[in-house]
Design a protein around this motif. Sequence first.
Motif, PDB file in Angstrom:
ATOM      1  N   LEU A   7      13.943  87.177  25.604  1.00 34.48           N
ATOM      2  CA  LEU A   7      13.916  88.054  26.864  1.00 34.48           C
ATOM      3  C   LEU A   7      15.885  87.227  27.399  1.00 34.48           C
ATOM      4  O   LEU A   7      16.727  88.109  27.327  1.00 34.48           O
ATOM      5  CB  LEU A   7      14.113  87.987  27.741  1.00 34.48           C
ATOM      6  CG  LEU A   7      12.706  88.547  27.786  1.00 34.48           C
ATOM      7  CD1 LEU A   7      11.721  88.357  28.946  1.00 34.48           C
ATOM      8  CD2 LEU A   7      13.188  90.302  28.057  1.00 34.48           C
ATOM      9  N   MET A   8      15.854  86.162  26.623  1.00 35.43           N
ATOM     10  CA  MET A   8      16.947  85.392  27.359  1.00 35.43           C
ATOM     11  C   MET A   8      18.174  85.882  26.236  1.00 35.43           C
ATOM     12  O   MET A   8      19.840  85.481  26.384  1.00 35.43           O
ATOM     13  CB  MET A   8      16.630  83.930  26.846  1.00 35.43           C
ATOM     14  CG  MET A   8      15.696  83.331  28.347  1.00 35.43           C
ATOM     15  SD  MET A   8      17.097  83.894  29.774  1.00 35.43           S
ATOM     16  CE  MET A   8      18.046  83.241  30.076  1.00 35.43           C
ATOM     17  N   GLN A   9      17.883  86.550  25.122  1.00 31.36           N
ATOM     18  CA  GLN A   9      18.936  86.875  23.721  1.00 31.36           C
ATOM     19  C   GLN A   9      19.925  87.854  24.750  1.00 31.36           C
ATOM     20  O   GLN A   9      20.614  88.450  23.903  1.00 31.36           O
ATOM     21  CB  GLN A   9      18.360  86.998  22.608  1.00 31.36           C
ATOM     22  CG  GLN A   9      17.552  85.538  21.888  1.00 31.36           C
ATOM     23  CD  GLN A   9      18.763  84.642  22.000  1.00 31.36           C
ATOM     24  OE1 GLN A   9      19.701  84.763  21.443  1.00 31.36           O
ATOM     25  NE2 GLN A   9      18.041  83.190  21.765  1.00 31.36           N
ATOM     26  N   LEU A  10      18.913  88.400  25.153  1.00 30.76           N
ATOM     27  CA  LEU A  10      19.427  90.169  25.735  1.00 30.76           C
ATOM     28  C   LEU A  10      21.035  89.607  26.684  1.00 30.76           C
ATOM     29  O   LEU A  10      20.719  88.673  27.469  1.00 30.76           O
ATOM     30  CB  LEU A  10      18.977  90.843  27.227  1.00 30.76           C
ATOM     31  CG  LEU A  10      17.768  90.747  26.386  1.00 30.76           C
ATOM     32  CD1 LEU A  10      16.281  91.666  27.455  1.00 30.76           C
ATOM     33  CD2 LEU A  10      17.712  92.476  25.271  1.00 30.76           C
ATOM     34  N   THR A  85      19.865  93.036  38.129  1.00 30.90           N
ATOM     35  CA  THR A  85      18.478  93.423  38.036  1.00 30.90           C
ATOM     36  C   THR A  85      17.684  93.283  37.886  1.00 30.90           C
ATOM     37  O   THR A  85      17.917  92.093  36.524  1.00 30.90           O
ATOM     38  CB  THR A  85      19.173  95.412  37.041  1.00 30.90           C
ATOM     39  OG1 THR A  85      20.166  95.835  37.359  1.00 30.90           O
ATOM     40  CG2 THR A  85      17.663  95.850  36.849  1.00 30.90           C
ATOM     41  N   VAL A  86      16.721  93.059  38.094  1.00 33.39           N
ATOM     42  CA  VAL A  86      15.349  92.388  38.032  1.00 33.39           C
ATOM     43  C   VAL A  86      14.369  93.520  37.054  1.00 33.39           C
ATOM     44  O   VAL A  86      14.615  94.936  37.480  1.00 33.39           O
ATOM     45  CB  VAL A  86      14.086  92.474  38.566  1.00 33.39           C
ATOM     46  CG1 VAL A  86      12.673  91.718  38.248  1.00 33.39           C
ATOM     47  CG2 VAL A  86      15.733  90.955  39.488  1.00 33.39           C
ATOM     48  N   ILE A  87      14.027  93.927  35.588  1.00 29.19           N
ATOM     49  CA  ILE A  87      12.892  94.355  35.139  1.00 29.19           C
ATOM     50  C   ILE A  87      11.833  93.540  34.366  1.00 29.19           C
ATOM     51  O   ILE A  87      11.791  91.931  33.812  1.00 29.19           O
ATOM     52  CB  ILE A  87      13.941  95.030  33.668  1.00 29.19           C
ATOM     53  CG1 ILE A  87      14.869  95.451  33.991  1.00 29.19           C
ATOM     54  CG2 ILE A  87      13.020  96.029  33.505  1.00 29.19           C
ATOM     55  CD1 ILE A  87      16.067  95.851  33.218  1.00 29.19           C
ATOM     56  N   VAL A  88      10.539  94.035  35.051  1.00 34.57           N
ATOM     57  CA  VAL A  88       9.618  92.747  34.667  1.00 34.57           C
ATOM     58  C   VAL A  88       8.225  94.266  33.866  1.00 34.57           C
ATOM     59  O   VAL A  88       8.349  95.238  33.708  1.00 34.57           O
ATOM     60  CB  VAL A  88       8.605  93.114  35.663  1.00 34.57           C
ATOM     61  CG1 VAL A  88       9.766  91.903  36.358  1.00 34.57           C
ATOM     62  CG2 VAL A  88       9.001  93.768  36.761  1.00 34.57           C
ATOM     63  N   SER A  89       7.466  93.562  33.044  1.00 37.35           N
ATOM     64  CA  SER A  89       6.182  94.237  32.530  1.00 37.35           C
ATOM     65  C   SER A  89       5.140  93.230  32.748  1.00 37.35           C
ATOM     66  O   SER A  89       5.276  92.199  31.937  1.00 37.35           O
ATOM     67  CB  SER A  89       6.826  95.055  30.820  1.00 37.35           C
ATOM     68  OG  SER A  89       6.076  95.904  30.993  1.00 37.35           O
ATOM     69  N   ASP A  90       4.260  93.801  33.241  1.00 38.63           N
ATOM     70  CA  ASP A  90       2.583  93.108  33.092  1.00 38.63           C
ATOM     71  C   ASP A  90       3.417  91.664  34.117  1.00 38.63           C
ATOM     72  O   ASP A  90       3.913  92.307  34.780  1.00 38.63           O
ATOM     73  CB  ASP A  90       2.830  92.606  31.985  1.00 38.63           C
ATOM     74  CG  ASP A  90       1.539  93.812  30.886  1.00 38.63           C
ATOM     75  OD1 ASP A  90       1.015  94.770  31.446  1.00 38.63           O
ATOM     76  OD2 ASP A  90       1.524  94.295  30.491  1.00 38.63           O
ATOM     77  N   SER A  91       3.423  90.826  33.109  1.00 39.82           N
ATOM     78  CA  SER A  91       3.604  89.369  34.297  1.00 39.82           C
ATOM     79  C   SER A  91       5.089  88.643  33.376  1.00 39.82           C
ATOM     80  O   SER A  91       4.927  87.409  34.300  1.00 39.82           O
ATOM     81  CB  SER A  91       2.341  88.814  34.193  1.00 39.82           C
ATOM     82  OG  SER A  91       2.270  88.174  32.667  1.00 39.82           O
ATOM     83  N   TYR A 107      13.237  96.771  27.829  1.00 41.64           N
ATOM     84  CA  TYR A 107      11.852  97.128  27.841  1.00 41.64           C
ATOM     85  C   TYR A 107      11.509  96.551  26.204  1.00 41.64           C
ATOM     86  O   TYR A 107      10.217  96.510  26.361  1.00 41.64           O
ATOM     87  CB  TYR A 107      11.676  98.561  28.273  1.00 41.64           C
ATOM     88  CG  TYR A 107      11.191  98.790  29.978  1.00 41.64           C
ATOM     89  CD1 TYR A 107      10.106  98.444  30.526  1.00 41.64           C
ATOM     90  CD2 TYR A 107      12.150  99.965  30.668  1.00 41.64           C
ATOM     91  CE1 TYR A 107      10.128  98.690  31.821  1.00 41.64           C
ATOM     92  CE2 TYR A 107      11.738  99.563  31.786  1.00 41.64           C
ATOM     93  CZ  TYR A 107      10.446  98.936  32.194  1.00 41.64           C
ATOM     94  OH  TYR A 107      11.171  99.404  34.019  1.00 41.64           O
ATOM     95  N   ALA A 108      11.954  97.335  25.416  1.00 40.40           N
ATOM     96  CA  ALA A 108      11.734  97.232  23.366  1.00 40.40           C
ATOM     97  C   ALA A 108      11.153  95.719  23.972  1.00 40.40           C
ATOM     98  O   ALA A 108       9.624  95.243  22.875  1.00 40.40           O
ATOM     99  CB  ALA A 108      12.734  97.422  23.223  1.00 40.40           C
ATOM    100  N   VAL A 109      11.841  94.179  24.426  1.00 35.34           N
ATOM    101  CA  VAL A 109      11.284  93.171  24.095  1.00 35.34           C
ATOM    102  C   VAL A 109      10.368  92.856  25.003  1.00 35.34           C
ATOM    103  O   VAL A 109       8.849  92.195  24.557  1.00 35.34           O
ATOM    104  CB  VAL A 109      12.819  92.179  24.962  1.00 35.34           C
ATOM    105  CG1 VAL A 109      11.588  90.724  24.293  1.00 35.34           C
ATOM    106  CG2 VAL A 109      14.217  92.238  23.436  1.00 35.34           C
ATOM    107  N   LEU A 110      10.064  93.561  26.145  1.00 33.88           N
ATOM    108  CA  LEU A 110       9.055  93.209  27.556  1.00 33.88           C
ATOM    109  C   LEU A 110       7.828  93.489  26.370  1.00 33.88           C
ATOM    110  O   LEU A 110       5.933  92.544  27.175  1.00 33.88           O
ATOM    111  CB  LEU A 110       9.486  93.804  28.323  1.00 33.88           C
ATOM    112  CG  LEU A 110       9.908  92.856  29.054  1.00 33.88           C
ATOM    113  CD1 LEU A 110      10.770  93.931  30.501  1.00 33.88           C
ATOM    114  CD2 LEU A 110       9.163  92.198  29.728  1.00 33.88           C
ATOM    115  N   GLU A 111       7.995  94.649  26.155  1.00 32.08           N
ATOM    116  CA  GLU A 111       6.190  95.779  25.755  1.00 32.08           C
ATOM    117  C   GLU A 111       6.030  94.931  23.956  1.00 32.08           C
ATOM    118  O   GLU A 111       5.659  95.890  23.401  1.00 32.08           O
ATOM    119  CB  GLU A 111       6.620  97.170  25.179  1.00 32.08           C
ATOM    120  CG  GLU A 111       6.634  97.833  26.525  1.00 32.08           C
ATOM    121  CD  GLU A 111       6.799  98.994  27.249  1.00 32.08           C
ATOM    122  OE1 GLU A 111       7.218  99.654  26.295  1.00 32.08           O
ATOM    123  OE2 GLU A 111       7.302  99.270  28.291  1.00 32.08           O
ATOM    124  N   SER A 112       6.920  93.931  23.553  1.00 34.26           N
ATOM    125  CA  SER A 112       6.236  93.415  22.407  1.00 34.26           C
ATOM    126  C   SER A 112       5.574  92.852  21.969  1.00 34.26           C
ATOM    127  O   SER A 112       4.943  91.933  23.348  1.00 34.26           O
ATOM    128  CB  SER A 112       7.755  93.098  21.820  1.00 34.26           C
ATOM    129  OG  SER A 112       8.279  91.875  22.429  1.00 34.26           O
TER     130      SER A 112
END
Lengths: 112, 110, 118
Positions: A7-10, A85-91, A107-112
Motif C-alpha cells: 500500500l505504501m508503494q501507491l 483520503t482514507v480507503i479501507v477494506s476489511d481491516s 482497492y486492487a492492492v487492498l483486495e489482493s
Amino acid sequence: MSKLDNLMQLDGALAAFDFSSSGELQDSKIADGAEIENDVLDMVCHVCVANGAIATMQARGWEKMTQMEGFYPIQGFSLIGFEWTVIVSDSIGVIIKNDKVDYDATYAVLES
Amino acid sequence: MIKNLLAEDGVMAICQFRDDGALVEGYGVMSDDMLPKLAKFAHDYKRMVQGNADQLAMFTQMSGWTPPGGWLVKGEVWAVCGVSNLVCVIDLRETTLNPVMKALHEAANW
Amino acid sequence: MSLIDELASQPGVMAAGEYAYRGDRFSYVGQLTEELARMASIMCRTTSMALHMQVDMLKEMGRDCGCAPAQGWSVKGKDYTVCVRANVFCFIDNKSNELNNIMKFLNEHIASDEGAMV
C-alpha cells in the motif's frame, strides 16, 4: 512484501495501517515527512470501523427492503478529507493525498 | 432553570444548545471552553441518532422508533446523555442513570 | 444540463441525486424509484452528518491533520458503489470500472465543502 508495504508503494500514500475489529490500531507504516502519527491513525481506524458498521447496517436494510442485491457484504469504505483520503477494506487501510488518489489501484492492492 | 439539575447527585455538567449547535447556557464542573464543545458534540450526536432512528424505522417498517426520545452513552465512570436540546455528563460513581434521566426528561419539557 | 443530470449521464452511473442537509427535500435522476431515492438520500445524509461529526472531532483533538472538514465518502459493495461528495450522491455499477472517473468528476464539479451543512 507485506500488504502494508504494498500500500505504501501507491503514489501519494502517506500511511498504511491495520486494525482490530473494534478499531484499535494494530500495525502501521508512515511515509517519511508525513505529519501523521499513530494516535491519529488509531482514531482514523475507529472512524473506519464505525462507518463500516453503519454501511453494513444500511446495505442489509436496503437489500431487504428493495431486493436490490449487490451492496452486502461491504467491501470497502472511503472518507474523502480536506487534503487526504482514507480507503479501507476489511481491516486494512491507507491514507493518500487527495490529488494522487487512485481508487481502482488502491482497492486492487487492498483486495489482493 | 437547567442549573437546578446540578442539584441531582452525580450530575457534573449540564448544557442547553440551539438547533445550530451553539451553546445557550451551560453549568457544572467543566472548564468554560469545554461547555461549547460539549454542546456541539451533543448537537451532532443527536442528529446522528435521529438519522439512525429514521433508518431503523425505514428498514423495519415499524413506528415507535422516531422521533428519538434521547440518547445515552455509558462508560465505566462517566455517562453522557441527551434529551431534546439538553445534554448532561454524569459521574456513575455517585448516582445511577434512572434519576438523572428522569430529571433530564422533566427539564426538557419545562 | 444540471449537475445531477450530467452526473447521471456519466458511464457507470446508475442513478444520481442530491439532498438537503435539513432532510426536507431531495431530487434524483436514473434507475431508482422515487421511494428508493428517498431512502438513499436519508441514508447518505445520515452517514455524511456522522462523518462530519467524527472528522470535526478528530480535528478537535488538536491536530489539523488534513481531514476536516469532510468532503465526502464512498462505500464499495459487492456489485455497486455509493459515492457522496457534499450533498450529492450516486450509485455506480462496479463492473463499469468507472470509480476513478466518477470521483474525479465529483471533485471537479462540486465546490469544497466548508462544513456548514446548509
